[in-house]
Write a protein that holds these residues in place. Sequence first.
Motif, short mmCIF file in Angstrom:
data_model
loop_
_atom_site.label_atom_id
_atom_site.label_comp_id
_atom_site.label_asym_id
_atom_site.label_seq_id
_atom_site.Cartn_x
_atom_site.Cartn_y
_atom_site.Cartn_z
N HIS A 94 0.87 -1.19 0.00
CA HIS A 94 0.00 0.00 0.00
C HIS A 94 0.90 1.23 0.00
O HIS A 94 2.13 1.11 0.08
N HIS A 96 1.33 5.67 1.20
CA HIS A 96 0.92 6.84 2.00
C HIS A 96 1.30 8.05 1.16
O HIS A 96 2.37 8.05 0.51
N GLU A 106 6.01 8.82 5.19
CA GLU A 106 5.96 8.61 6.65
C GLU A 106 7.38 8.74 7.21
O GLU A 106 7.62 9.49 8.16
N HIS A 119 4.81 0.80 0.97
CA HIS A 119 5.13 -0.21 2.00
C HIS A 119 4.76 -1.59 1.48
O HIS A 119 3.60 -1.85 1.16
N THR A 200 2.51 1.69 11.39
CA THR A 200 2.29 3.14 11.51
C THR A 200 0.81 3.48 11.59
O THR A 200 0.44 4.65 11.62
ZN ZN Z 1 2.15 1.80 5.49
#
Ligand code: ZN
Length: 263
Positions: A94, A96, A106, A119, A200
């Motif tokens: 996925h 961010h 992140e 990630h 996270t």
């Molecule tokens: Zn992630």
Amino acid sequence: TACSSKYVLSQMHPMWQGPLVVPGGDRQSPIDIVVRKSIFDSKLKPLVTKYDPHTCQQIWNNGYSFLVEYDDTTDKSTLQGGPMEDKFRLCQFHFHWGETNAWGSEHTVDKKLFPAELHLVHWNSDKYSLFEEAVMEDNGLAVIGVFLKVGKRHEGLQKLVDALPAIRHKNSVVAFNRFDPGCLLPTNTDDYWTYHGSLTTPPLTESVTWMIMKQHIEVSHEQLAVFRSLLFTSAEEDMQKSMVNNFRVQQPLRGRAVRSSFN
Ligand SMILES: [Zn+2]
Ligand SMILES: N=Nc1ccc(S(N)(=O)=O)cc1
């Protein structure tokens, strides 16, 4: 599959900040990687990824990001090497991202923010039999982080981008097969930073060996814009909220060492 998970978005505070305090959280993620404080470790091996594109199953909007999920019932798509002793099974990947290209990642490198971060989530299939088990254990998970920069169009990513309009709303899912996540890795996967941290997003469990790639990948502005066309909200809700800024802020290092596989 076992590794998918639902997040509860509370109205009190946006979920990507997670619960404000984590009980006994002294290895939380993400962090700022201070390059000159990272320690070169010559024992760190290159990452070995063996991904079978046929184990790709579906892509869905979980109300926080979009997840591309893999069949993790066999050791078909695996990660080994790096700092790890065991073999890890890919269960999902996925991203961010931010509402603008100025932020969205992140992790940061010497406080530098990237527009997005990928990630690739794996769990220790030598020691555990399910993602749900591994997620509770110190050495249960291994996540590869790759920074995204805006530049030329990423041809491999386009197949994913073309599927996103079908999952605009939270809890929408579409079949997605034959996708090789290896195409999203940078050409150089030998150079990375590694440290012990956490998920996270809730459950924020401290079970992750992180490997952050030094080399980023490039995607086009238009491709990132499609990420931002996704919605946090389901089709039933009347207030549609665009899915942006789904990152957690950097957490205290608490004396942890960040090692580098390169000098
Ligand atoms: Zn992630
Ligand atoms: N519940 N599953 C999760 C898996 C990975 C991550 S992350 N963003 O740390 O890779 C968070 C939650």
